[in-house]
Design a protein around this motif. Structure first.
Motif, PDB file in Angstrom:
ATOM      1  N   SER A  89      -6.115   0.244   0.508  1.00 17.26           N
ATOM      2  CA  SER A  89      -5.756   0.486   2.190  1.00 17.26           C
ATOM      3  C   SER A  89      -4.722  -1.152   3.164  1.00 17.26           C
ATOM      4  N   TYR A  90      -4.179  -1.009   4.139  1.00 11.46           N
ATOM      5  CA  TYR A  90      -3.215  -1.560   4.924  1.00 11.46           C
ATOM      6  C   TYR A  90      -4.739  -2.992   5.121  1.00 11.46           C
ATOM      7  N   THR A  91      -3.974  -4.060   4.755  1.00  6.90           N
ATOM      8  CA  THR A  91      -4.558  -4.756   5.601  1.00  6.90           C
ATOM      9  C   THR A  91      -3.564  -6.295   5.758  1.00  6.90           C
ATOM     10  N   MET A 121       0.065  -7.283   2.360  1.00  8.63           N
ATOM     11  CA  MET A 121       1.128  -8.038   2.530  1.00  8.63           C
ATOM     12  C   MET A 121       1.460  -9.226   1.234  1.00  8.63           C
ATOM     13  N   VAL A 165       1.029  -1.066  -0.254  1.00  7.62           N
ATOM     14  CA  VAL A 165       0.223  -0.007   0.069  1.00  7.62           C
ATOM     15  C   VAL A 165       1.047   1.220  -0.189  1.00  7.62           C
ATOM     16  N   GLN A 180       2.193   2.456   3.532  1.00 13.39           N
ATOM     17  CA  GLN A 180       3.481   1.225   3.435  1.00 13.39           C
ATOM     18  C   GLN A 180       4.089   1.986   5.111  1.00 13.39           C
TER      19      GLN A 180
END
Length: 185
Positions: free
Chosen positions: A122-124, A128, A90, A93
């Motif tokens: 968005s981060y999840t 990764m 993302v 990061q």
């Protein structure tokens, strides 16, 4: 814009541990100096075997950062023979990283990359994993700085092996041994 690399370019990705499983956050530590030297040697060996290399980095703190440093150093020496692909889970990061120098280097990697692949908005945790799988699928060889433990690096190694992509593994302990007695355990 797609990356324009020669058809004979050989693609290599690296997966590796974060600072907590290596030598902490100080990239001047002898462990990281030894790791970067080893990675530059690997790139040099690749250039002896292939006319062009496309090198993929996930830009995470730890082994990925040292890999990016090695890529940028070697690309400076061989600008027509190395392409750098930033594989970004993302674009936020580095937003939670505590050290300004780390976020600045992350931005330098983005700015210096020949291509930036972004895997999520968005981060999840899945972002990764998608990043790891994407850069591994694009590669013909995977380098792993891995102690054999479970987690993201272990998953990446298993994914590469499952997909028939050769993995060259070096454990953190082997890197410490390469650094000699200058490293305290």
């Amino acid at each position: 814009m797609p990356l324009s690399t020669p058809p004979e370019s050989f693609h290599v990705a690296l997966t590796g541990h974060r600072p907590s499983k290596l030598a902490g956050y100080d990239l001047t530590h002898p462990f990281y100096v030894a790791l970067q030297s080893w990675l530059e040697h690997i790139i040099s060996t690749g250039l002896n075997q292939h006319p062009h290399l496309t090198l993929h980095s996930g830009l995470a703190l730890g082994a990925d950062t040292v890999w990016s440093q090695a890529i940028l150093a070697m690309r400076e020496r061989f600008p027509d023979r190395i392409s750098f692909v930033a594989e970004v889970p993302v674009m936020t990061q580095s937003s939670q990283w505590p050290a300004k120098r780390d976020t600045q280097f992350w931005q330098k990697q983005i700015d210096s990359a020949d291509l930036v692949n972004v895997y999520a908005e968005s981060y999840t945790p899945r972002a990764m994993q998608l990043r790891n799988e994407g850069m591994i699928r694009a590669s013909q060889q995977v380098l792993a700085v891995w102690d054999g433990s479970t987690g993201g690096t272990g998953h990446a190694v298993r994914f590469a092996e499952k997909n028939g992509i050769p993995v060259f593994r070096m454990t953190p302990e082997q890197i410490r041994d390469c650094a000699g007695n200058t490293i305290t355990h």
